[in-house]
Enzyme design. Structure first.
Site: not given
Lengths: 468, 468
Positions: A178, A389, A445
């Site tokens: 991320s 994601d 994600h």
């Protein structure tokens, strides 16, 4: 005179010993886990910053295989502001909360059979200051930024290795997912520059690992709409109209381009209630909406709240992943847990999994340039994407990789786990720089949180220089 | 003389009564289900064909709401050759096998809370002859085709309604999925023509329902590659290369176009081990491969085998959906079950869920023309797609719908179940013809099997003329 010198030296030595003793702790048991921990866990603080006003907290877990020779990962959880504990307990660490039996009291802890510590030593760091258990001694010390974090994390690493000479020669990888994807190449470059400047200790940087990483919002977030189109969330017509009206620029569109704004409206309506972290998982609607709920904000916001500790089960259809994070609040805020982790008293009043109110300047918009510099050196890079994601879609990642002008070394093909297609991989190179791109099919994600077995297999093969 | 006449009439009446009694049975209990069935189930045979040599077996289940006024669905399971029982027990019926506790002996049956019989009467038909429990009296009778099936199914329906005058005035929808999608508009057109010709009984055809239906292989199967591209299974480069080399024709490509064949090779390699019915579910590798394993065949082949009755659980990662179909083989081949269903002795030696060795001519390649004709009449059409199906991808369905030149009546928007986005919908119209297109987010080829709650909500709202 000699005596005074000797006395001063002794004092210094004692101080050093004391300071070392005070900032590093071997944890053998933890509340919620019955018996002795199945891994070697150390926690501690390392002071960084100009006047050492910042105390970065970390968890270090030794490899369950051969800690002396296995590589070290410096794991940077995203946010910025998401705690190392979140990466450890929900993603790649050996300990996980028993979410199914959680009733609001201290959660039980069990072992994660797919921990990345099966094959690597991992330092989980609470970065930047203000995250998890990291704190500053001064109010000004709480200010941070991308560049400051990169420097702080590098300083942290040098000090940590100095304190752990036994690990000084291990191969090291900077890793994260991320928003960590932004810091990973920045920290790698700090290490490279430090090594080139002859700083001690020399760090045996082998490469880096990035999962659904933020690299350049103008690429990553811009691809959310093409991604939504591909994944059947918006129709060809909406997409074509926006493509033409916005000239392909969907993220931060020109506010004067009314035609574009108009074309984006039905797209936003179509996807606003979809869970961006995994387009097929439920979205928590009961969580208080954030100002950036639409997902068009600068950073990837995670739904996060301690307001509801009732966890509906997966079976009754009301389950949603962010609710499982409630376990971490109960655990990490428990005074007994904090004592066991050797958290300094009075430093943290309210632990949050992801601190959204950091004083943090996003002063490096794109880190493509950092990748370009690193691609001129001999490193191994693993760049993986959970392909479900929408926050940082695989398409954006492929786009910036294309921008590095690498050569394809091994063409796109499926990779397998348990005889099943686990995703796809393609390898790029430029002289001695190798970049392996990997999709994790069906993962969201934070890919190892969704497909743990596949992700451990990916890491293991890649670290062993095996073809995926 | 009068007496002879009277005698003959009595004989005819008795024959009729006997024949009716012999071909229709109310089933109150079934092996595997404890207690009386929770629904009204009737089974029976209806003879069709020129010389009535074909005996089509059916299951009729009354609506659990208001059978007298609720609509009737004539449900056509795909294949061709997949049994009505498969549609009933694994997709939309009120009874389902307890797969979790299956140990190879007679499976238990439980209730499906999301049965479509909650809102509709359903006739599940074993079509074409040779499927499930349907049989022929002559060897020649086993030959069938698209056109013959359409006629047979229409004849079946007329006879069934004649035998069930109480249901004669109910609204009727022809419905089906997969290869059933080809027959649905064909049967609808037979009904339309029959009604126009004044045949009795007049059938109150209201419209039709198609799920991931085969409509035109040159559209549906051709879209598998663009779909694989969208879903991150093949990269932009492979797709672009094939698009140019094959001029967009990926299904049945010109064998002399070597450049195209060459461009398709890495694509086939990339997707050959992906489960076409749901790209995120495991593919059963232990099942004997079929000649058309690559999925480039004319019909959608389902992995199907009775060889392995061991069912790994979903948790150990070895679970795969086709293995759950083993329950049906054990159940339907049990003599006690066949007796309970009133299967005629000696007609079926080996019941298979999907009979792949039918003598069946696919003599209508595309049914787009049938939809065009129907779109000129006032019908309601529900066309839904599980969006994770690569066999008959949603993109192909949208493509042929576009070919009908309808007007958009209600634009693409999400539809919700339990406050979650369940998929997307768009409504088209042409005069009094309305077509509602629906995606079921995250569902595979037989959408109600994957997302039962969502699909029942979809049907319920659509039948009630509610906006989705």
């Amino acid at each position: 005179m000699k005596l005074i010198w000797f006395g001063a030296l002794l004092l210094l030595l004692l101080q050093l010993l004391f300071s070392k003793a005070a900032s590093e702790f071997n944890i053998e048991t933890l509340p919620g886990y019955s018996g002795t921990l199945p891994v070697k866990l150390e926690t501690g603080y390392i002071d960084v910053g100009e006047t050492e006003e910042v105390q970065l907290f970390y968890y270090f877990i030794e490899s369950e295989s051969n800690p002396k020779t296995d590589p070290i990962l410096l794991w940077l959880t995203g946010g910025p502001g998401c705690s190392a504990l979140s990466g450890l307990f929900y993603e790649i660490g050996p300990l996980a909360f028993d979410v199914a039996d959680f009733d609001g009291s201290l959660p039980s802890i069990h072992q994660n059979p797919y921990s990345w510590t099966k094959v690597a030593n991992i330092i989980f760091i609470d970065w930047p200051v203000g995250t998890g258990f990291s704190y500053a001694n001064t109010s000004k010390g709480y200010s941070s930024s991308d560049t400051k974090s990169a420097k702080d994390n590098y300083t942290f690493l040098r000090k940590w290795l100095s304190n752990h000479p036994v690990f000084m020669k291990n191969r090291l990888y900077v890793a994260g997912d991320s928003y960590g994807g932004k810091l990973v190449p920045m920290v790698a470059l700090e290490i490279l520059k430090g090594n080139e400047a002859g700083f001690h200790p020399r760090i045996f940087l082998q490469g880096y690992i990035i999962g659904n990483g933020v690299t350049d919002p103008n690429i990553d977030y811009n691809e959310r709409i093409p991604y939504a189109h591909r994944m059947a969330l918006i129709p060809d017509e909406y997409f074509e109209s926006a493509k033409i009206s916005c000239d392909g620029k969907y993220y931060n569109p020109d506010p004067k381009n009314l035609q574009c704004l108009y074309a984006l409206r039905p797209i936003q309506e179509s996807i606003k209630n979809v869970n961006g972290g995994h387009i097929l998982e439920p979205k928590c609607k009961i969580i208080a909406p954030k100002p950036d709920e639409l997902g068009w904000d600068q950073t990837l916001v995670e739904d996060d709240s301690i307001d509801h500790l009732f966890l509906p089960s997966k079976i009754d259809g009301l389950w949603c992943r962010p609710q499982t994070y409630a376990t971490s609040y109960i655990w990490a805020n428990d005074p007994i847990v904090q004592e066991a982790l050797h958290i300094k008293k009075g430093t943290i009043t309210d632990w949050t999994r992801c601190n959204h109110s950091l004083s943090y300047e996003h002063n490096i918009e794109s880190v493509v340039q950092y990748h370009k510099i690193l691609s001129k050196k001999g490193y191994e890079a693993l760049v993986y994407s959970g392909d479900h994601d929408m926050g940082v879609p695989y398409m954006g990642t492929l786009k910036w990789i294309r921008g590095l002008n690498l050569t394809i070394d091994d063409e796109w093909r499926p990779w397998n786990v348990n005889g099943q297609v686990a995703g796809y991989t393609r390898k790029y190179k430029k002289n001695d720089f190798y970049l392996t791109f990997v999709t994790v099919k069906g993962a969201g994600h934070t890919a190892p949180e969704y497909n743990p077995e596949q992700c451990l297999a990916m890491l293991d093969r890649w670290l062993s220089l095996y073809p995926l």
